[in-house]
Scaffold this active site. Structure first.
Site, short mmCIF file in Angstrom:
data_model
loop_
_atom_site.label_atom_id
_atom_site.label_comp_id
_atom_site.label_asym_id
_atom_site.label_seq_id
_atom_site.Cartn_x
_atom_site.Cartn_y
_atom_site.Cartn_z
N ARG A 61 0.81 -1.22 0.00
CA ARG A 61 0.00 0.00 0.00
C ARG A 61 0.85 1.27 0.00
NH1 ARG A 61 -5.30 -1.28 3.81
NH2 ARG A 61 -5.94 -3.18 2.71
N ASP A 73 -15.59 9.22 9.36
CA ASP A 73 -14.52 8.26 9.14
C ASP A 73 -13.22 9.05 9.09
OD1 ASP A 73 -14.59 5.12 8.01
OD2 ASP A 73 -12.75 6.19 7.54
#
Length: 300
Positions: A55, A157
């Protein structure tokens, strides 16, 4: 033979490491673990080293940085570079979600909504790409048999990318595969032309929800309550027990005395916080002996 075998294994490991685009050492991984814990409270397991490499290698390519050491140095030294800190955090957060995930919660939510006083305030604290807050909104519509129930939902979030997806409310039609045809027809609009194969949540549902970035480790959440319901599902598993306890202690005074807290199927809050007691399967309520604390509502 043992020495020869050991030599072959070492050679194989060298080739595997050498095949990577960027060098990524155990020390680099430990630095990443420390940074994401400090920034977002996420406790990365030791088994996540390959995932982290995959990632974050994308971030190195995107920024044109040639090594993890340089990239992490810049993060640590350039605390004002909020965009890259945001990208770093987004890259390491996992957003697995679906409509009506852990479906046993929603009948409980519907019954609760019918009993509490209006207007009703709900906080979805790990909203991801929006499927969870929209599932809450659909449940509210069904409970009150209207597309405009007396319910306001705050969906938050830490990941800004997923919040943008949620606010837009556009999904691939296969996301509705497990939803009843009646529910799909009532709450979604099918795309046409260039939008073929996609659906969009009806505007009435989108108007019920405010999407906002919140880091649960931040000193100020920017949400005030009091809430009838808080959803905090499948995010606490990324925090250690002390961090879980601190967050739950901050939830308690933001809830109405009869409020409900919904947790994920693999999360157990009984031993990390004294403010809540278990009401049902991964559904919590304020402990009656401690409900007086909710009267002293403080801003998060």
């Amino acid at each position: 033979m043992e020495k020869e075998s050991g030599s072959m294994k070492s050679s194989s490991q060298t080739r595997t490491e050498g095949s990577k685009e960027f060098e990524f050492t155990a020390r680099d991984f430990e630095r990443v673990r420390a940074l994401i814990y400090k920034k977002a409270g996420i406790a990365l397991a030791e088994s996540k080293q390959e995932m982290v490499y995959s990632r974050l290698a994308r971030r190195l390519r995107a920024t044109g940085i040639s090594s993890f050491v340089t990239y992490l140095d810049r993060l640590e030294q350039g605390s004002g570079e909020t965009e890259e800190w945001e990208a770093f955090t987004n890259a390491l957060t996992t957003n697995l979600t679906s409509f009506f995930r852990e479906s046993h919660h929603f009948p409980i939510l519907a019954e609760h909504l019918k009993k509490v006083k209006e207007p009703i305030e709900i906080w979805c604290s790990a909203a991801s790409t929006g499927e969870e807050p929209y599932s809450i909104a659909m449940t509210a519509c069904e409970a009150f048999n209207t597309l405009t129930p007396p319910v306001r939902i705050i969906a938050t979030d830490i990941d800004t990318n997923v919040l943008n997806t949620g606010a837009n409310g556009v999904y691939s039609i296969d996301r509705l595969d497990k939803m009843s045809p009646e529910r799909a027809r009532r709450f979604f609009l099918r795309g046409k032309g260039a939008r073929e194969g996609q659906v969009r949540v009806r505007p009435e549902l989108r108007q019920m929800i405010s999407f906002k970035q919140v880091n649960l480790l931040a000193d100020n959440w920017g949400v005030s309550g009091p809430f009838d319901v808080i959803f905090c599902r499948n995010v606490m598993i990324y925090f250690d027990k002390p961090t879980q306890g601190k967050i739950l202690d901050r939830f308690a005074p933001l809830m109405k005395p009869d409020g409900l807290l919904f947790a994920g199927h693999s999360e157990n809050f009984l031993y990390v916080c004294d403010e809540f007691k278990l009401r049902g399967k991964t559904v919590y309520e304020l402990d009656p002996d401690r409900k007086t604390s909710s009267a002293k509502l403080r801003r998060a």
